[in-house]
Design a protein around this motif. Structure first.
Motif, PDB file in Angstrom:
ATOM      1  N   GLU A  59       0.831  -1.207   0.000  1.00  0.00           N
ATOM      2  CA  GLU A  59       0.000   0.000   0.000  1.00  0.00           C
ATOM      3  C   GLU A  59       0.869   1.262   0.000  1.00  0.00           C
ATOM      4  O   GLU A  59       0.540   2.255  -0.671  1.00  0.00           O
ATOM      5  N   LYS A  60       1.961   1.243   0.747  1.00  0.00           N
ATOM      6  CA  LYS A  60       2.864   2.400   0.778  1.00  0.00           C
ATOM      7  C   LYS A  60       3.520   2.620  -0.596  1.00  0.00           C
ATOM      8  O   LYS A  60       3.675   3.752  -1.044  1.00  0.00           O
ATOM      9  N   LEU A  61       3.877   1.527  -1.245  1.00  0.00           N
ATOM     10  CA  LEU A  61       4.452   1.638  -2.586  1.00  0.00           C
ATOM     11  C   LEU A  61       3.417   2.183  -3.566  1.00  0.00           C
ATOM     12  O   LEU A  61       3.740   3.010  -4.434  1.00  0.00           O
ATOM     13  N   ASP A  80      14.031   5.916  10.112  1.00  0.00           N
ATOM     14  CA  ASP A  80      14.083   4.450  10.146  1.00  0.00           C
ATOM     15  C   ASP A  80      15.292   3.933  10.919  1.00  0.00           C
ATOM     16  O   ASP A  80      15.584   2.737  10.891  1.00  0.00           O
ATOM     17  N   GLY A  81      15.992   4.851  11.595  1.00  0.00           N
ATOM     18  CA  GLY A  81      17.128   4.444  12.419  1.00  0.00           C
ATOM     19  C   GLY A  81      18.417   4.239  11.650  1.00  0.00           C
ATOM     20  O   GLY A  81      19.434   3.867  12.224  1.00  0.00           O
ATOM     21  N   SER A 108      15.977  13.965  -6.227  1.00  0.00           N
ATOM     22  CA  SER A 108      14.694  13.268  -6.193  1.00  0.00           C
ATOM     23  C   SER A 108      14.834  11.780  -6.470  1.00  0.00           C
ATOM     24  O   SER A 108      14.115  10.959  -5.886  1.00  0.00           O
ATOM     25  N   GLU A 109      15.778  11.411  -7.336  1.00  0.00           N
ATOM     26  CA  GLU A 109      15.962   9.983  -7.628  1.00  0.00           C
ATOM     27  C   GLU A 109      16.562   9.264  -6.425  1.00  0.00           C
ATOM     28  O   GLU A 109      16.156   8.146  -6.082  1.00  0.00           O
ATOM     29  N   CYS A 110      17.513   9.910  -5.771  1.00  0.00           N
ATOM     30  CA  CYS A 110      18.070   9.319  -4.540  1.00  0.00           C
ATOM     31  C   CYS A 110      16.995   9.242  -3.452  1.00  0.00           C
ATOM     32  O   CYS A 110      16.881   8.227  -2.744  1.00  0.00           O
ATOM     33  N   TYR A 111      16.212  10.304  -3.329  1.00  0.00           N
ATOM     34  CA  TYR A 111      15.116  10.329  -2.352  1.00  0.00           C
ATOM     35  C   TYR A 111      14.150   9.173  -2.605  1.00  0.00           C
ATOM     36  O   TYR A 111      13.684   8.523  -1.659  1.00  0.00           O
ATOM     37  N   LEU A 112      13.832   8.906  -3.865  1.00  0.00           N
ATOM     38  CA  LEU A 112      12.895   7.833  -4.216  1.00  0.00           C
ATOM     39  C   LEU A 112      13.333   6.501  -3.606  1.00  0.00           C
ATOM     40  O   LEU A 112      12.533   5.807  -2.949  1.00  0.00           O
ATOM     41  N   SER A 117      13.326   2.353   0.886  1.00  0.00           N
ATOM     42  CA  SER A 117      14.047   1.567   1.899  1.00  0.00           C
ATOM     43  C   SER A 117      13.440   1.739   3.282  1.00  0.00           C
ATOM     44  O   SER A 117      13.484   0.820   4.106  1.00  0.00           O
ATOM     45  N   THR A 118      12.829   2.918   3.564  1.00  0.00           N
ATOM     46  CA  THR A 118      12.217   3.108   4.887  1.00  0.00           C
ATOM     47  C   THR A 118      11.008   2.199   5.078  1.00  0.00           C
ATOM     48  O   THR A 118      10.724   1.780   6.207  1.00  0.00           O
TER      49      THR A 118
END
Length: 475
Positions: A59-61, A80-81, A108-112, A117-118
């Motif tokens: 759902e998050k994806l 996420d620690g 933005s691509e790195c953020y994606l 990963s979180t």
């Protein structure tokens, strides 16, 4: 951002840039692939709590995909620690909480990928799940013809390199010339291994991959290396070998893609050690799943596990049920040679795996001396640091809209002259940023069919052209 160059970066709002194509077309496809992968995995889960949690991540994806397609604002990342969250969120605020279709492409691509990963890091049952692993190992399986071809070639070359090439009455000059040609061949194999970047080539067929990876394809593509500093890089390693034969001489490889490209990176590493051009090779993977196919530490184990039983791996039916012919005894022995040598090199401490959180940070490598001084100082100890692939090149140059005639040594800023780091960038061009070209080269390439003309630098989007750029930061 305070350490970045003044040259502006490419934006996802720039319709003439591959940044816009990425945001509108590539990223939704990649997230859809992640959803499909997790859906398949959840379907086989019997533990109800794990199953429920997996569905929540799906759902998050799906929410992320909706935000991408409907140009919503990027939202702060949850803690996420793991490393980098504060850095990402601080930069997001500094950039004015932008939306997906009007934001610097690199950030933005790195953020994606950091956001994806979180979803897993914050779970209980899915912390170590790599949503891209299935694609990575499947693509490596599709690379069977090229793997077997290189395994055969490598065994022959490694044995030759270990015994030295002085036999046969060759002069020292002839030996050095043979070494130089061999070094170039191994590096070009390594360069074109990047042709199977999964984040870009999302619809490759089995036959497409074979065509990209064979020796004939590499020879045909040699003329497409439009900047080639391999000779200079060889001179550096050769000089160190002559002058400090018994001393530690280290080469670092900042990795890009897993699967076949990691395989060819290990081929290059093994060759450098066998030939005495390095005494140690340090490999730098990512700590989290990244840009679909980038190498993480578990990818090493997956590759080595596959090579430990190549018959079982390469003959097992694929997802479509397609059967594959068994490997011959000769092919098995050649793959076993690789497996045994690489395992021994790792056990001997000559082949080292060294991840670092900086490789998945949001910005370019202009920031390294300031935000990761430990890594920067460590790289200074290397004879040569080889940066693999398009993303590393974009990060070296800050993904900025440099004039293409800008010297590479200028565009990499603090990693350039007098940095103490020798940089060699291997890159098949899959983004707009390109530097170090002679005057008129960009214009000529734009005029080719599909080159983009005056409106866009489309020739640099498809991986057909490559650059091998060197900067001696120790000179």
């Amino acid at each position: 951002m305070e350490f970045d160059p003044k040259t502006p970066q490419y934006l996802t709002s720039d319709k003439s840039s591959f940044a816009s194509v990425s945001a509108h077309e590539r990223w939704p496809v990649i997230v859809t692939g992640a959803i499909d992968d997790l859906y398949r995995t959840v379907g086989d889960v019997t533990d109800e709590e794990k199953r429920r949690e997996g569905k929540a991540i799906i759902e998050k994806l799906a929410t992320l995909k909706y935000e991408l397609q409907h140009n919503r604002q990027l939202t702060p990342l949850p803690n996420d620690g793991k490393a980098g969250i504060t850095e990402y969120n601080k930069e997001l605020e500094q950039r004015g909480n932008p939306s997906w279709h009007n934001v610097p492409w690199l950030y933005s691509e790195c953020y994606l990928y950091r956001r994806i990963s979180t979803f897993f890091a914050l779970s209980t049952h899915w912390k170590d799940y790599d949503v891209f692993a299935r694609q990575k190992i499947s693509t490596f399986k599709s690379s069977r013809p090229a793997v077997l071809e290189l395994a055969a070639r490598y065994k022959e070359l490694a044995l030759e390199a270990e015994k030295g090439q002085g036999a046969g009455g060759k002069t020292p000059e002839e030996i050095e010339q043979a070494d130089r040609l061999l070094f170039s061949e191994m590096c070009e194999i390594c360069l074109w291994g990047n042709a199977t970047d999964l984040s870009l080539l999302t619809s490759l067929t089995y036959e497409d991959i074979q065509k990209l990876q064979g020796s004939e394809a590499r020879k045909a593509a040699e003329k497409n290396i439009i900047v080639n500093d391999l000779n200079t890089a060889f001179d550096v390693l050769q000089k160190a070998r002559k002058e400090r034969k018994t001393e530690e001489r280290r080469v670092d490889i900042v990795l890009d893609n897993s699967g076949f490209e990691l395989f060819v990176d290990l081929v290059l590493a093994g060759y450098l050690l066998s030939a005495g051009l390095a005494t140690t090779v340090v490999l730098h993977p990512k700590q989290i799943p990244w840009f679909v196919s980038d190498v993480t530490p578990p990818d090493f184990m997956d590759l080595i596990t596959a090579l430990s039983d190549p018959q079982g791996f390469y003959t097992a039916p694929d997802d479509s049920g397609r059967q594959h012919d068994p490997l011959s005894e000769k092919e098995l022995s050649e793959v076993k040679f690789l497996f045994d040598q690489w395992t021994q090199l790792h056990q001997d401490g000559k082949l080292i795996i060294r991840p670092h959180a900086f490789w998945t940070a949001p910005g370019g490598y202009w920031r390294m001396p300031h935000v990761a001084p430990d890594l920067f100082d460590n790289l200074k100890e290397s004879e040569l640091v080889l940066f693999k692939g398009d993303l590393n090149y974009r990060k070296l140059t800050n993904d900025a809209a440099w004039d293409p005639t800008t010297p590479f040594t200028t565009a990499i800023g603090p990693l350039g002259p007098n940095s103490g780091v020798r940089v060699l960038a291997f890159r098949t061009c899959k983004a707009d940023t390109v530097v170090g070209l002679p005057p008129g080269q960009d214009e000529r390439l734009r005029q080719l069919p599909g080159g983009g003309g005056p409106e866009a630098r489309k020739w640099a989007w498809n991986g057909k052209w490559a650059v091998v750029s060197f900067c001696d930061g120790k000179a």
